[in-house]
Design a protein around this motif. Structure first.
Motif, mmCIF file in Angstrom:
data_model
loop_
_atom_site.group_PDB
_atom_site.id
_atom_site.type_symbol
_atom_site.label_atom_id
_atom_site.label_comp_id
_atom_site.label_asym_id
_atom_site.label_seq_id
_atom_site.Cartn_x
_atom_site.Cartn_y
_atom_site.Cartn_z
ATOM 1 N N ARG A 237 0.607 -1.730 0.092
ATOM 2 C CA ARG A 237 -0.026 0.410 0.071
ATOM 3 C C ARG A 237 1.201 1.487 -0.455
ATOM 4 O O ARG A 237 1.819 1.342 0.400
ATOM 5 N N GLY B 227 13.917 7.887 3.715
ATOM 6 C CA GLY B 227 12.917 6.394 3.622
ATOM 7 C C GLY B 227 11.762 7.184 4.449
ATOM 8 O O GLY B 227 10.992 6.010 4.160
ATOM 9 N N LYS C 157 9.427 9.136 -1.342
ATOM 10 C CA LYS C 157 9.863 9.860 -2.042
ATOM 11 C C LYS C 157 9.954 9.742 -3.486
ATOM 12 O O LYS C 157 9.592 9.844 -4.586
ATOM 13 N N THR C 158 11.586 8.459 -2.906
ATOM 14 C CA THR C 158 12.442 8.901 -4.601
ATOM 15 C C THR C 158 11.124 7.698 -5.732
ATOM 16 O O THR C 158 10.734 7.070 -6.776
HETATM 17 P P1 ADP Z 1 12.590 8.855 0.308
HETATM 18 O O1 ADP Z 1 12.829 8.973 -1.340
HETATM 19 O O2 ADP Z 1 11.563 9.368 1.102
HETATM 20 O O3 ADP Z 1 14.159 8.411 0.689
HETATM 21 P P2 ADP Z 1 12.364 5.735 -1.067
HETATM 22 O O4 ADP Z 1 11.213 5.887 -2.130
HETATM 23 O O5 ADP Z 1 14.039 5.824 -1.162
HETATM 24 O O6 ADP Z 1 12.160 7.145 0.016
HETATM 25 O O7 ADP Z 1 12.135 4.746 0.595
HETATM 26 C C1 ADP Z 1 12.237 4.126 1.726
HETATM 27 C C2 ADP Z 1 12.210 2.385 1.137
HETATM 28 O O8 ADP Z 1 11.158 2.459 1.519
HETATM 29 C C3 ADP Z 1 13.085 2.032 -0.301
HETATM 30 O O9 ADP Z 1 13.677 1.121 0.286
HETATM 31 C C4 ADP Z 1 11.462 1.701 -0.984
HETATM 32 O O10 ADP Z 1 11.641 0.123 -1.580
HETATM 33 C C5 ADP Z 1 10.445 1.614 0.101
HETATM 34 N N1 ADP Z 1 9.065 1.968 0.270
HETATM 35 C C6 ADP Z 1 8.891 3.445 -0.794
HETATM 36 N N2 ADP Z 1 7.432 2.961 -0.971
HETATM 37 C C7 ADP Z 1 7.193 1.715 -0.180
HETATM 38 C C8 ADP Z 1 5.410 1.143 -0.290
HETATM 39 N N3 ADP Z 1 4.496 1.607 -0.555
HETATM 40 N N4 ADP Z 1 5.330 0.353 1.054
HETATM 41 C C9 ADP Z 1 6.116 -0.217 1.041
HETATM 42 N N5 ADP Z 1 7.888 0.358 1.048
HETATM 43 C C10 ADP Z 1 8.105 1.187 0.330
#
Ligand code: ADP
Length: 432
Positions: free
Chosen positions: A71, A98, A101-102
């Motif tokens: 989700r 974490g 965002k990415t």
């Molecule tokens: P940010 O860019 O804010 O640092 P990321 O997009 O890299 O965050 O996400 C952080 C971690 O969580 C990554 O390991 C990613 O694969 C995981 N993640 C991102 N979105 C989800 C989601 N909806 N459900 C489970 N894990 C996620």
């Protein structure tokens, strides 16, 4: 390169961010409310609890699930509907690393492109080569079942022939190369870009050159291009930059969970010099049942000395130090997290971003001080504080070896209004 000097080690913002990405395998938990500021407050506020609600292309949805996402994360719940809305909406989003965002903007780009059009439609810029590669990996993984969507890397060393337009729908790169690709090499037609993503805005503007290049890229885009900007922190400077790049934005913020000392029992030990501190540390460690410990030193030299001596005593010790490459640091943290070593010795530089739940003892072998030799309360809190999710009890032990360091303890005590108790390491009953 923007860096802050602390404790003889430099903190490079981009490196810190990369380290965070390398060691993070899941979302951080954050129980704060997401703050949403809509450009048009009269329009209904959309948020989604499932990825289905976004009506993604089936191949993209498959890619999302294949990554193990069940989700949307907290910020994705709000950010995704905004990024996918028609007509397009601009977005500024801030949340700590974490929080997803990415993954959010990767999904937005993959959803946005028309694979039948063989030109660049989405442009994404990140502060460094390595960070751009990390984002690219996410896009490639998420777009695994969308074979018609292609990705190009606008990073140094990726040589292209001038004047031949790229067919890749998504370009991810660093500002310098991407600017060259748009202007000098004419590989991308900026007027055809319909989604522009600027990631890690705070890190980006810390380098003047990157800031200027980002703005020059931005100026070539049309006013209809959808602008999305992400940042982990939001000082005024980031905010001013964001407003320059993103007109009429929706704004999403998720504040970091506050760290607290409430569940931490704090002590200090009076010692004479470093050998004495070392003995106190060994007594402490020998008589406690401790899951894992983290020990902070002021300099690399001290950290190396301590590591060598603890190893001699038969402890399994890992050393994390500023001269290591990011990859080396990531691998040390990984081993420690997996319990391969019980003790981690480090200088300040490495402490941020390491959340190790099983750490039950933090030792300030040297107390945290700022440039003027005063107590560095913020660093102290970062070293030993816990956010709500690690509500477990822990111990912090401070080594005091001078009148000056006793003053620092008093300053810290006053600042947080929390008692720091004197400890006699030859009689440790009060800790149990
Ligand atoms: P940010 O860019 O804010 O640092 P990321 O997009 O890299 O965050 O996400 C952080 C971690 O969580 C990554 O390991 C990613 O694969 C995981 N993640 C991102 N979105 C989800 C989601 N909806 N459900 C489970 N894990 C996620």
């Amino acid at each position: 390169k923007q860096s802050r000097k602390i404790d003889g080690d430099k903190v490079d913002l981009a490196e810190q961010s990369l380290l965070n990405k390398l060691i993070r395998h899941s979302l951080v938990r954050n129980r704060n409310q997401v703050e949403v500021l809509q450009r048009d407050p009269t329009s209904p506020l959309y948020s989604v609890k499932t990825f289905e609600e976004l009506r993604l292309k089936p191949d993209l949805l498959k890619g999302v699930y294949n990554m193990g996402f069940n989700r949307p994360s907290r910020i994705q719940e709000n950010a995704l509907p905004m990024m996918l809305a028609q007509p397009p909406q601009n977005l500024i989003a801030q949340s700590q690393s974490g929080t997803g965002k990415t993954a959010a903007f990767s999904l937005a780009m993959l959803s946005h492109v028309n694979p039948a059009n063989k030109w660049t439609q989405c442009l994404c810029i990140a502060p460094t080569y390595e960070l751009a590669l990390q984002i690219g990996q996410v896009i490639e993984q998420m777009g695994k079942y969308c074979p018609d969507v292609k990705l190009a890397y606008g990073i140094r060393g990726n040589r292209m022939e001038r004047g031949i337009k790229l067919q890749e729908q998504i370009v991810i790169g660093t500002p310098g190369t991407v600017l060259d690709w748009c202007t000098k090499y004419r590989l991308i037609e900026p007027k055809k870009i319909t989604m522009f993503v600027l990631d890690e805005a705070d890190v980006m503007i810390a380098t003047q050159g990157h800031r200027d290049q980002s703005i020059r890229i931005h100026r070539q885009l049309t006013k209809d291009c959808q602008m999305l900007l992400f940042s982990a922190t939001f000082e005024d400077s980031v905010w001013r930059f964001a407003e320059q790049v993103v007109p009429d934005p929706n704004i999403i913020r998720l504040k970091r969970e506050e760290e607290t000392l409430d569940t931490i029992k704090q002590f200090y030990v009076v010692c004479k010099e470093k050998e004495d501190k070392f003995t106190a540390l060994c007594n402490l460690y020998g008589s406690l049942t401790i899951a894992q410990a983290m020990i902070f030193c002021h300099t690399r030299k001290m950290a190396a000395w301590l590591t060598a001596n603890l190893t001699k005593e038969g402890h399994q010790v890992a050393l994390l130090s500023g001269e290591m490459t990011v990859e080396q640091r990531a691998s040390v943290i990984e081993r420690y997290r997996n319990g391969k070593e019980k003790v981690l010795v480090t200088t300040n530089v490495c402490s941020r971003g390491i959340d190790v739940e099983q750490v039950s003892l933090v030792v300030n072998f040297d107390l945290p001080v700022d440039m003027d030799g005063n107590a560095d309360n913020e660093t102290y809190l970062h070293r030993i504080g816990r956010t709500g999710r690690f509500g477990r009890r822990g111990f912090a032990v401070n080594m005091v070896d001078s009148k000056h360091s006793m003053d620092i303890i008093n300053q810290i005590e006053m600042h947080f209004n929390r008692r720091i108790t004197k400890l006699d390491t030859s009689d440790l009953e009060e800790m149990e």
